[in-house]
Enzyme design. Structure first.
Site, PDB file in Angstrom:
ATOM      1  N   TYR A 335       9.824  34.444  -7.536  1.00 54.37           N
ATOM      2  CA  TYR A 335       9.513  35.096  -6.265  1.00 54.37           C
ATOM      3  C   TYR A 335       9.055  36.531  -6.544  1.00 54.37           C
ATOM      4  O   TYR A 335       9.724  37.280  -7.250  1.00 54.37           O
ATOM      5  CB  TYR A 335      10.771  35.087  -5.385  1.00 54.37           C
ATOM      6  CG  TYR A 335      10.589  35.481  -3.931  1.00 54.37           C
ATOM      7  CD1 TYR A 335       9.371  35.901  -3.423  1.00 54.37           C
ATOM      8  CD2 TYR A 335      11.664  35.431  -3.059  1.00 54.37           C
ATOM      9  CE1 TYR A 335       9.227  36.241  -2.085  1.00 54.37           C
ATOM     10  CE2 TYR A 335      11.540  35.775  -1.722  1.00 54.37           C
ATOM     11  CZ  TYR A 335      10.313  36.183  -1.241  1.00 54.37           C
ATOM     12  OH  TYR A 335      10.186  36.530   0.080  1.00 54.37           O
ATOM     13  N   CYS A 336       7.906  36.913  -5.989  1.00 57.28           N
ATOM     14  CA  CYS A 336       7.388  38.278  -6.078  1.00 57.28           C
ATOM     15  C   CYS A 336       7.274  38.677  -7.553  1.00 57.28           C
ATOM     16  O   CYS A 336       6.681  37.962  -8.344  1.00 57.28           O
ATOM     17  CB  CYS A 336       8.272  39.216  -5.271  1.00 57.28           C
ATOM     18  SG  CYS A 336       7.612  40.893  -5.075  1.00 57.28           S
TER      19      CYS A 336
END
Length: 600
Positions: A335-336
């Site tokens: 994520y990210c």
């Protein structure tokens, strides 16, 4: 409402003596706020120096001003256009005072919540103030947008001027905000008393800097109301704890899932309240889930590098998962910035000819940074060098600085709306798990953050094949595992077009999916909520985002079931549900572990 609404309501409730007393109490609390601000400066805990950003703003605006002032005809035309707008507004206001129906010189966007109160239009004074502000805003934005300067300077100038304009909005002041003024007169100033008390508390909580509360912390405790999915920490080192979650199904996918969250924030964004928890949903849908919980580093970890995070993070986690389950390969999810780390890890493994992943899922993550959105405003050699000098002294980048940078991307929603609500209206925010998580900032090691800014944002080395990690040149085209690449349509941090463009650099099959909403809500969108939508389209190469959307199929609701179906399409084999850990990996503590509880 009429122009006398405020006066009429005030006449009903106004008590001059109570008002005077409350103003005195508000000033007393204001004194406490000032004392909380000054105390750490007097003791030497904080040494005030002009922020690096101030010099950057001055330099940027100077460049824009030089363009306009270098030509007398150009600057005269600029002043004429501004004067004409103001004269049109003045003429409209005079005609309205005379009783004529007039068209506004300028109107706010229907989506601008600052001017939603009807009195902004029904009351001539507030209407005039609002239009004056909007005209000035339009002129200032045109000033920087039309300046013939290099694109990076223009982007910085547009960002800086928007921050200034947002701060100067009439909605941010008692006497020019009809809602606040009504509340002040109706409550005899009690709202200001409550607001100044909160201001003092928030400066004290920030140890001399304002830490704006975005959520009521009551009933929002990690491990009690959030991050409650049952599991245990089965391994830890100085950078991370590895959590394995309790199965809730009789059988599970043979291949376990490793989630690599960002270290810029804490992992429990994927495990908020149970009804929002992506981790719980995965467990309930037959997946053995392992999650990295990064440490909140202090100065002693300031020299930890991107390579350290790779080796002590996902690579170590893969080894531990093999010991816990017997599986050499895992489904991976990042994520990210955790996704960016995962991409570099997979490229490193590919170069070493080590097969450890069955698939890769990226959530709002970038591998190409040529179109990385508003955060590019903070990225150039001068700004990074200044930040590196600051980090060298403390060993880390304080989480509050990164949190403020993210909040500034949506300053009206994440800063000024709370200033008005908290400190002017005296209304404390309600309990909201997502915003509580947003304020639970983490620090970042200086060495790791410097590598990230330079190699990704400044030099864009990963997608161009020039990133070196552990003396290894990385090539994303050698990553052959199937990829599920999720972007969110309103993302200010990992723009959807940037994620789409990055999809073409992987060497295996890529499924690009676009979710509705933004960087958080577009990802954390449980199916039961029945909110937003997502789009799918098999075309990903040599196509713009607009063309991709035009050819895409829209699906109502959450992308989660679509991803789960994709995962089964890769490897649907199941095995009996696994116990947590092994005799050789006894559980250390209950999830969510201790690392996540350390606050900045």
């Amino acid at each position: 409402m009429t122009d006398v609404t405020i006066e009429t309501e005030a006449q009903k409730k106004f008590d001059a003596e109570a008002f005077a007393m409350n103003i005195a109490r508000a000033m007393e609390s204001g004194g406490k706020a000032l004392a909380a601000y000054l105390k750490p400066r007097e003791t030497g805990e904080i040494t005030d120096q002009p922020p690096n950003e101030v010099a950057e703003v001055i330099k940027t605006f100077t460049t824009v001003a030089e363009y306009w002032l270098s030509d007398s005809e150009r600057s005269s035309d600029l002043q004429t256009r501004m004067a004409k707008g103001y004269l049109d507004l003045w003429g409209s206001a005079v005609r309205r005072l005379a009783g004529e129906e007039t068209m506004p010189a300028i109107s706010p966007s229907p989506r601008d919540k600052r001017f939603a109160d009807p009195e902004w239009k029904s009351n001539q004074f507030f209407d005039f103030v609002m239009q004056l502000y909007l005209l000035s805003t339009q002129w200032a934005q045109d000033l920087v947008h039309n300046a013939d300067v290099d694109p990076h300077t223009r982007k910085k100038a547009e960002f800086y001027v928007q921050q200034i304009l947002n701060a100067l909005a009439p909605s941010n002041f008692v006497l020019t905000n009809p809602e606040v003024l009504r509340e002040t007169l109706a409550s005899n100033g009690d709202n200001l008393v409550r607001g100044m008390q909160m201001l003092a508390e928030d400066i004290e909580a920030g140890k001399g800097t304002l830490k704006i509360r975005q959520s009521d912390p009551n009933n929002l405790v990690v491990g009690v109301n959030m991050a409650t999915t049952a599991g245990k920490v089965i391994y830890q080192n100085e950078l991370m704890q590895l959590i394995q979650y309790e199965p809730t199904t009789e059988n599970v996918l043979r291949t376990p899932l490793l989630i690599v969250p960002p270290w810029i924030n804490k992992f429990y964004i994927l495990d908020l309240r149970p009804e929002k928890s992506f981790i719980k949903w995965c467990v309930d849908h037959g997946i053995t889930v392992f999650v990295i919980s990064w440490v909140n580093p202090d100065k002693s970890l300031g020299t930890k590098t991107w390579e350290d995070y790779m080796k002590q993070g996902p690579l170590t986690a893969m080894d531990i998962i093999e010991r816990a389950t017997g599986e050499m390969k895992v489904h991976t999810m990042g994520y990210c910035v955790g996704g960016t780390l995962l991409a570099t890890t997979l490229a490193w493994l590919a170069e070493k000819r080590r097969v450890r992943a069955t698939s890769a899922t990226f959530l709002a993550a970038q591998v190409d940074f040529s179109n990385a959105g508003d955060l590019l405003v903070f990225v150039d050699e001068g700004q990074i060098s200044a930040l590196e000098r600051d980090m060298q002294a403390s060993g880390v980048l304080e989480g509050s600085k990164m949190a403020m940078a993210f909040n500034m991307l949506r300053s009206n929603d994440l800063i000024w709306s709370y200033v008005v609500s908290n400190y002017l209206k005296g209304q404390p925010p309600s309990a909201f798990d997502l915003l509580h998580w947003n304020s639970d900032a983490t620090r970042m090691p200086a060495a790791n953050h410097s590598y990230y800014l330079r190699n990704c944002y400044l030099e864009n080395r990963l997608s161009t094949g020039s990133m070196v990690l552990d003396n290894t040149l990385l090539d994303l085209s050698k990553v052959k595992v199937p990829v599920y690449n999720l972007a969110t349509r309103e993302d200010h941090i990992a723009p959807a077009d940037s994620v789409l463009y990055g999809s073409q650099f992987f060497g295996g099959p890529v499924k690009y999916v676009l979710s509705g909403s933004g960087h958080i809500a577009g990802v954390v969108n449980p199916p039961k909520a029945n909110k937003y939508q997502y789009w799918t389209n098999d075309s990903i190469k040599d196509i713009s985002l607009a063309d991709w959307i035009r050819g895409a199929q829209e699906h109502k609701g959450s992308w989660w079931p679509n991803w789960r179906e994709w995962l089964s399409g890769i490897d649907a084999e199941e095995v009996p549900a696994r116990n947590i850990g092994t005799d050789a990996l006894p559980p250390i503590e209950e999830a969510p572990g201790s690392y996540v509880r350390v606050r900045a």
